[in-house]
Write an enzyme that holds these catalytic residues in place. Sequence first.
Site, PDB file in Angstrom:
ATOM      1  N   ILE A  68       7.920  -3.481  -8.526  1.00 54.07           N
ATOM      2  CA  ILE A  68       9.063  -3.943  -7.750  1.00 54.07           C
ATOM      3  C   ILE A  68       8.647  -5.004  -6.743  1.00 54.07           C
ATOM      4  O   ILE A  68       9.345  -6.003  -6.540  1.00 54.07           O
ATOM      5  CB  ILE A  68       9.742  -2.753  -7.044  1.00 54.07           C
ATOM      6  CG1 ILE A  68      10.424  -1.844  -8.078  1.00 54.07           C
ATOM      7  CG2 ILE A  68      10.752  -3.235  -6.003  1.00 54.07           C
ATOM      8  CD1 ILE A  68      10.971  -0.546  -7.509  1.00 54.07           C
ATOM      9  N   ASP A 100      -4.505  -3.348   3.053  1.00 51.79           N
ATOM     10  CA  ASP A 100      -4.154  -1.958   2.771  1.00 51.79           C
ATOM     11  C   ASP A 100      -3.200  -1.502   3.866  1.00 51.79           C
ATOM     12  O   ASP A 100      -3.582  -1.408   5.037  1.00 51.79           O
ATOM     13  CB  ASP A 100      -5.424  -1.106   2.772  1.00 51.79           C
ATOM     14  CG  ASP A 100      -5.172   0.342   2.417  1.00 51.79           C
ATOM     15  OD1 ASP A 100      -4.000   0.757   2.392  1.00 51.79           O
ATOM     16  OD2 ASP A 100      -6.156   1.077   2.182  1.00 51.79           O
ATOM     17  N   SER A 158      13.512   5.971  -1.578  1.00 50.90           N
ATOM     18  CA  SER A 158      13.580   6.409  -2.967  1.00 50.90           C
ATOM     19  C   SER A 158      14.776   7.334  -3.110  1.00 50.90           C
ATOM     20  O   SER A 158      15.162   8.020  -2.147  1.00 50.90           O
ATOM     21  CB  SER A 158      12.304   7.157  -3.364  1.00 50.90           C
ATOM     22  OG  SER A 158      12.467   7.841  -4.601  1.00 50.90           O
ATOM     23  N   TYR A 183       6.110  13.555  -1.431  1.00 54.73           N
ATOM     24  CA  TYR A 183       6.579  12.177  -1.612  1.00 54.73           C
ATOM     25  C   TYR A 183       7.987  12.012  -1.041  1.00 54.73           C
ATOM     26  O   TYR A 183       8.262  11.063  -0.294  1.00 54.73           O
ATOM     27  CB  TYR A 183       6.574  11.830  -3.098  1.00 54.73           C
ATOM     28  CG  TYR A 183       7.152  10.470  -3.423  1.00 54.73           C
ATOM     29  CD1 TYR A 183       6.362   9.318  -3.353  1.00 54.73           C
ATOM     30  CD2 TYR A 183       8.482  10.327  -3.804  1.00 54.73           C
ATOM     31  CE1 TYR A 183       6.892   8.075  -3.650  1.00 54.73           C
ATOM     32  CE2 TYR A 183       9.017   9.088  -4.097  1.00 54.73           C
ATOM     33  CZ  TYR A 183       8.221   7.964  -4.018  1.00 54.73           C
ATOM     34  OH  TYR A 183       8.758   6.737  -4.308  1.00 54.73           O
ATOM     35  N   LYS A 190       9.521   9.545   2.096  1.00 59.60           N
ATOM     36  CA  LYS A 190      10.578   8.550   1.929  1.00 59.60           C
ATOM     37  C   LYS A 190      11.807   8.876   2.779  1.00 59.60           C
ATOM     38  O   LYS A 190      12.478   7.969   3.290  1.00 59.60           O
ATOM     39  CB  LYS A 190      10.965   8.455   0.450  1.00 59.60           C
ATOM     40  CG  LYS A 190       9.863   7.880  -0.433  1.00 59.60           C
ATOM     41  CD  LYS A 190       9.490   6.462  -0.026  1.00 59.60           C
ATOM     42  CE  LYS A 190       8.590   5.806  -1.048  1.00 59.60           C
ATOM     43  NZ  LYS A 190       8.305   4.383  -0.725  1.00 59.60           N
ATOM     44  N   THR A 211       8.431   0.313 -14.429  1.00 62.41           N
ATOM     45  CA  THR A 211       7.167  -0.180 -13.892  1.00 62.41           C
ATOM     46  C   THR A 211       6.033   0.680 -14.436  1.00 62.41           C
ATOM     47  O   THR A 211       6.267   1.746 -15.015  1.00 62.41           O
ATOM     48  CB  THR A 211       7.148  -0.104 -12.358  1.00 62.41           C
ATOM     49  OG1 THR A 211       7.228   1.276 -11.967  1.00 62.41           O
ATOM     50  CG2 THR A 211       8.327  -0.861 -11.752  1.00 62.41           C
ATOM     51  N   TYR A 268       9.189  14.023 -13.746  1.00 62.21           N
ATOM     52  CA  TYR A 268      10.553  14.165 -13.259  1.00 62.21           C
ATOM     53  C   TYR A 268      11.361  15.180 -14.062  1.00 62.21           C
ATOM     54  O   TYR A 268      12.458  15.563 -13.663  1.00 62.21           O
ATOM     55  CB  TYR A 268      11.259  12.807 -13.275  1.00 62.21           C
ATOM     56  CG  TYR A 268      10.828  11.902 -12.147  1.00 62.21           C
ATOM     57  CD1 TYR A 268      11.447  11.964 -10.907  1.00 62.21           C
ATOM     58  CD2 TYR A 268       9.791  10.986 -12.323  1.00 62.21           C
ATOM     59  CE1 TYR A 268      11.050  11.145  -9.863  1.00 62.21           C
ATOM     60  CE2 TYR A 268       9.389  10.162 -11.281  1.00 62.21           C
ATOM     61  CZ  TYR A 268      10.018  10.237 -10.063  1.00 62.21           C
ATOM     62  OH  TYR A 268       9.614   9.430  -9.036  1.00 62.21           O
TER      63      TYR A 268
END
Length: 261
Positions: A23, A69, A146, A159, A163, A194, A204
């Site tokens: 992205i 980074d 996300s 994760y 987000k 991606t 998922y």
Amino acid sequence: MSSAQKARFEGKAAVVTGGSRGIGAAVARRLVQEGAAVAIGYRGNKEAADALVAELGDGGGHAIAVQADVAVPEQTGALIARAVAEFGRLDVLASCAGVEHFDALEKITPADFDHVFAVNTRGQLFAVQHAVAHMSEGGRIVLTSSVSASRAFFGHTLYAASKAAVESMVLNLSAELGRKGITVNAIAPGGTATDMAAENSSNYLHPDLVGKQDPSEWIELGVALRRLAEPSEIAAGYAFLASADAAYMTGRTLQVDGGLF
């Protein structure tokens, strides 16, 4: 793309973190196509970043690649300072760098927590801090959340939390940055074609369906448009939020998910 769109970022400068692939690379391409000069931040894939700079230059665009980074705020600061030195200004920050993480609760370690939040949350916060120091009224900041921040998936707690924190940061920073005439929003992408998505697609699935259902079938059944997004389609959302078209939009997270249900 209309001629008006091609000129939306004429004379403007942008920094795209995580810009060497996926992205982020699509966002860099879109901003350059619309007239911006872009500094592409990358962590380790110098070859990909240099190839993208060459591609954009061959098309008449102005781009540079800078190693940074985002888990190390000082490196992000150096990236942004380099962009300002090169372009003489900073109008847009598109924060696209991120790391994925799947694991059951009992397997998550403090080191996992520190790494995921260092990149996905702390990295974005300090990217904003460094960018705002060089922005004037009309500056645009677009962070990356996300759909996982508002939807449950097995093993995705760490994760998703990183987000969700980004969405809260955007909401609260909007009040502070609004006094400076700077907008701050986020994009929450859905499944996107991606390499990161390819590596994690089976994660998922519901655990009871692993090995029984192909991830592509889940996409067809669970997304209104029945496919993954192309990176360029997600990049269009970043370009909108970074443009004057979104001048009265701040503190919000825009879901670009193909109608996930």
